[in-house]
Write a protein that holds these residues in place. Structure first.
Motif, PDB file in Angstrom:
ATOM      1  N   ASP A 213       0.855  -1.184   0.000  1.00 32.42           N
ATOM      2  CA  ASP A 213       0.000   0.000   0.000  1.00 32.42           C
ATOM      3  C   ASP A 213       0.895   1.239   0.000  1.00 32.42           C
ATOM      4  OD1 ASP A 213      -2.320   1.521  -0.030  1.00 32.42           O
ATOM      5  OD2 ASP A 213      -2.794   1.216   2.075  1.00 32.42           O
ATOM      6  N   LYS A 214       1.019   1.920   1.115  1.00 29.63           N
ATOM      7  CA  LYS A 214       1.803   3.149   1.179  1.00 29.63           C
ATOM      8  C   LYS A 214       3.243   2.852   1.604  1.00 29.63           C
ATOM      9  CE  LYS A 214      -2.452   5.288   2.593  1.00 29.63           C
ATOM     10  NZ  LYS A 214      -3.175   4.020   2.772  1.00 29.63           N
TER      11      LYS A 214
ATOM     12  N   GLN B 262       2.752  12.138 -10.289  1.00 26.97           N
ATOM     13  CA  GLN B 262       1.392  12.124  -9.760  1.00 26.97           C
ATOM     14  C   GLN B 262       1.388  12.562  -8.298  1.00 26.97           C
ATOM     15  OE1 GLN B 262       0.395   7.956 -11.187  1.00 26.97           O
ATOM     16  NE2 GLN B 262      -1.560   8.998 -11.497  1.00 26.97           N
TER      17      GLN B 262
ATOM     18  N   ASN C 232       6.425   9.232 -11.962  1.00 29.72           N
ATOM     19  CA  ASN C 232       5.155   9.322 -12.692  1.00 29.72           C
ATOM     20  C   ASN C 232       4.497  10.703 -12.581  1.00 29.72           C
ATOM     21  OD1 ASN C 232       3.827   9.413 -10.216  1.00 29.72           O
ATOM     22  ND2 ASN C 232       3.188   7.280 -10.293  1.00 29.72           N
TER      23      ASN C 232
ATOM     24  N   SER D  17       2.234   9.438   2.183  1.00 32.42           N
ATOM     25  CA  SER D  17       0.862   9.868   2.450  1.00 32.42           C
ATOM     26  C   SER D  17       0.858  10.634   3.774  1.00 32.42           C
ATOM     27  CB  SER D  17      -0.040   8.641   2.538  1.00 32.42           C
ATOM     28  OG  SER D  17      -1.352   8.995   2.848  1.00 32.42           O
TER      29      SER D  17
ATOM     30  N   THR E  11       6.337   4.935  -8.075  1.00 31.49           N
ATOM     31  CA  THR E  11       5.188   4.211  -7.548  1.00 31.49           C
ATOM     32  C   THR E  11       4.156   3.957  -8.640  1.00 31.49           C
ATOM     33  OG1 THR E  11       4.190   6.310  -6.924  1.00 31.49           O
ATOM     34  CG2 THR E  11       5.416   5.156  -5.210  1.00 31.49           C
ATOM     35  N   LYS E  12       3.222   3.052  -8.343  1.00 32.06           N
ATOM     36  CA  LYS E  12       2.128   2.766  -9.270  1.00 32.06           C
ATOM     37  C   LYS E  12       1.120   3.910  -9.295  1.00 32.06           C
ATOM     38  CE  LYS E  12       2.557  -2.193  -8.508  1.00 32.06           C
ATOM     39  NZ  LYS E  12       3.560  -2.218  -7.459  1.00 32.06           N
ATOM     40  N   LYS E  13       0.875   4.532  -8.126  1.00 30.77           N
ATOM     41  CA  LYS E  13      -0.067   5.645  -8.019  1.00 30.77           C
ATOM     42  C   LYS E  13       0.674   6.881  -7.533  1.00 30.77           C
ATOM     43  CE  LYS E  13      -4.167   2.854  -7.746  1.00 30.77           C
ATOM     44  NZ  LYS E  13      -5.512   2.770  -7.235  1.00 30.77           N
ATOM     45  N   ASP E  14       0.022   7.743  -6.760  1.00 33.39           N
ATOM     46  CA  ASP E  14       0.598   9.025  -6.362  1.00 33.39           C
ATOM     47  C   ASP E  14       1.887   8.888  -5.550  1.00 33.39           C
ATOM     48  OD1 ASP E  14      -1.631  10.770  -7.314  1.00 33.39           O
ATOM     49  OD2 ASP E  14      -2.759   9.576  -5.874  1.00 33.39           O
TER      50      ASP E  14
ATOM     51  N   LYS F  37       2.690   0.821  -4.117  1.00 30.05           N
ATOM     52  CA  LYS F  37       1.448   1.381  -4.647  1.00 30.05           C
ATOM     53  C   LYS F  37       1.468   2.911  -4.542  1.00 30.05           C
ATOM     54  CE  LYS F  37      -3.539   0.640  -4.435  1.00 30.05           C
ATOM     55  NZ  LYS F  37      -4.585  -0.132  -3.737  1.00 30.05           N
ATOM     56  N   TYR F  38       1.715   3.451  -3.346  1.00 34.60           N
ATOM     57  CA  TYR F  38       1.795   4.889  -3.094  1.00 34.60           C
ATOM     58  C   TYR F  38       3.151   5.226  -2.493  1.00 34.60           C
ATOM     59  CZ  TYR F  38      -3.304   5.143  -3.595  1.00 34.60           C
ATOM     60  OH  TYR F  38      -4.579   5.073  -4.077  1.00 34.60           O
TER      61      TYR F  38
END
Length: 183
Positions: free
Chosen positions: A98-99, A171, A169, A124, A140-143, A120-121
């Motif tokens: 996850d984070k 993001q 990325n 955060s 990362t895959k996301k932000d 993933k992140y």
């Protein structure tokens, strides 16, 4: 398996502990939170966790300085810190499900250098927390950076970054109650 009746929520907990220049290395931990610091203070020379079923390291109500941190393969967050003051010289976080680093509930975090890969992140920051990052390399895959308020009992959060904050990325996310400074 988190449903197992023999499941242990914390593999190793430092509760109300003064830490002086210690080294912690843990591998293949089958716990919700592999290493946990609660109401503890001091400095850690090296913190290494490999292959944890849940969060690799969590901290709450603590005041910690950690020189070298390496986390690889966490089933949830690599780092999950809340309600305290935390300083990191070097963070190397890989394969966080996850984070890579969740900072919450009135935490104040300073990071000199962070590297995040295959997570993933990235970072955060939520619920009245603050992070300052001097240098980063985040893939990362996301932000890469998420700054927000999740719980109504808190105000927004803030992140302070500079030109050395590298996000592959590109993001980012922040809600209206939060701020990302110097980006």
């Amino acid at each position: 398996n988190l449903e197992n009746e023999n499941f242990i929520p914390y593999c190793l907990t430092f509760y109300n502990t003064k830490l002086v220049n210690i080294i912690i290395e843990a591998n293949d931990l089958n716990c919700n939170k592999a290493i946990r610091f609660s109401n503890s203070s001091g400095n850690i020379k090296k913190l290494i966790v490999n292959n944890s079923l849940g969060d690799a390291v969590s901290a709450e109500i603590s005041n910690l300085e950690i020189a070298d941190t390496k986390i690889t393969s966490a089933g949830d967050d690599c780092l999950d810190f809340e309600s305290g003051n935390y300083t990191f010289q070097s963070l190397n976080l890989r394969e966080c499900s996850d984070k890579a680093f969740q900072i919450k509930r009135k935490s104040n975090v300073k990071i000199m250098n962070v590297s995040v890969h295959d997570s993933k992140y990235g970072i955060s920051v939520l619920d009245s927390s603050y992070v300052k990052v001097e240098k980063s390399n985040i893939n990362t895959k996301k932000d890469c950076l998420v700054v927000y308020r999740e719980n109504d009992g808190y105000i927004g959060s803030s992140a302070e970054v500079n030109k050395k904050f590298l996000c592959k990325n590109n993001q980012y996310f922040k809600d209206d109650s939060s701020i990302i400074m110097n980006k």
